[in-house]
Scaffold this active site. Structure first.
Site, PDB file in Angstrom:
ATOM      1  N   HIS A  93       0.899  -1.220  -0.082  1.00  0.00           N
ATOM      2  CA  HIS A  93       0.079  -0.007  -0.151  1.00  0.00           C
ATOM      3  C   HIS A  93       0.848   1.387   0.046  1.00  0.00           C
ATOM      4  O   HIS A  93       1.782   1.274   0.875  1.00  0.00           O
ATOM      5  CB  HIS A  93      -0.968  -0.083   1.233  1.00  0.00           C
ATOM      6  N   HIS A  95       1.241   5.668  -0.987  1.00  0.00           N
ATOM      7  CA  HIS A  95       0.531   6.952  -1.121  1.00  0.00           C
ATOM      8  C   HIS A  95       1.353   7.652  -2.398  1.00  0.00           C
ATOM      9  O   HIS A  95       1.838   8.157  -2.233  1.00  0.00           O
ATOM     10  CB  HIS A  95       0.679   7.922  -0.101  1.00  0.00           C
ATOM     11  N   TYR A 120       1.749  -4.239 -20.481  1.00  0.00           N
ATOM     12  CA  TYR A 120       2.291  -4.439 -18.944  1.00  0.00           C
ATOM     13  C   TYR A 120       1.406  -4.238 -17.737  1.00  0.00           C
ATOM     14  O   TYR A 120       1.083  -4.713 -16.761  1.00  0.00           O
ATOM     15  CB  TYR A 120       3.696  -4.072 -18.685  1.00  0.00           C
TER      16      TYR A 120
END
Ligand SMILES: [Zn+2]
Length: 220
Positions: A93, A95, A120
């Site tokens: 995860h 930002h 891709y």
């Protein structure tokens, strides 16, 4: 892979992602599901650039801390995505700027956030879902991810960032990078009417690779 190798791998990929500016400050987190059903998770308030293998949070299969520092408060994101994807062993995860930007555009399709611009992106990510904004650490974000039923390995949290699962940490990292680069291309090309891969090209990719196209309206 041994737990020791998994610890080192989390720190190595974390540093690489941080040093390339893909997640700033102490944002972002990584987890690996271990052979005994427990997890290794990056600690709360830890920068991905400066992780210590010995201080990673070691959770038992029920999510209780066994050793190391307290885990990221964003663990509900990870648990919810793992719940729908039993074959996946790692989650990243971040930002990352361009993916966050795409999550805020009013015309982003929540079932298919990015067009099939490159093979891709299609091969590593398939389709990307967007779920509505939640306060970081809000357990309701887990319900929203569970509501996707495990069909997506790439999920964008609106105004926040991507959560990406993969069968290995390397696969999850590469997919996260592909998602971020495709978001950047999408923003660069906004309003320029770019050529995207068409239905026959998507079908050709699905014939040759393990491609998941959940949600894509033009899915073969
Ligand atoms: Zn976050």
């Amino acid at each position: 892979m041994s737990e020791t190798s998994s610890r080192e791998e989390i720190c190595r990929f974390g540093r690489s992602l941080f040093e390339r500016g893909l997640t700033p400050g102490s944002s972002g987190n990584i987890s690996i599901r271990l052979d005994d059903g427990g997890w290794l998770v990056t600690p709360t308030n830890a920068s991905l650039g400066f992780l210590d293998p010995a201080r990673l949070s070691r959770l038992d299969p029920s999510g209780r801390l066994q050793s190391g520092d307290p885990p990221t408060k964003e663990m509900p994101l990870h648990s919810a995505l793992y719940a729908g994807r039993p074959a996946d062993r790692a989650i990243v995860h971040l930002h990352s700027t361009h993916a966050v930007a795409v999550s805020m555009l009013p015309d982003t399709d929540p079932r298919d956030a990015l067009p099939p611009l490159t093979p891709y992106y299609v091969m590593r990510c398939g389709c990307t879902a967007v779920i509505p904004y939640h306060r970081p650490g809000d357990p309701a974000v887990g319900d929203a991810i569970r509501g996707l039923g495990g069909r997506y390995s790439c999920v964008l949290l609106a105004n926040h960032g991507p959560v990406v699962a993969g069968p290995t940490l390397e696969a999850a990292v590469f997919a996260t990078e592909e998602l971020e680069e495709t978001a950047k291309l999408h923003l660069l090309l906004r309003g320029l009417n770019p050529r995207t891969l068409d239905a026959s090209e998507l079908r050709d990719l699905a014939d040759h690779f393990d491609v998941k196209l959940a949600g894509r309206p033009s899915a073969p």
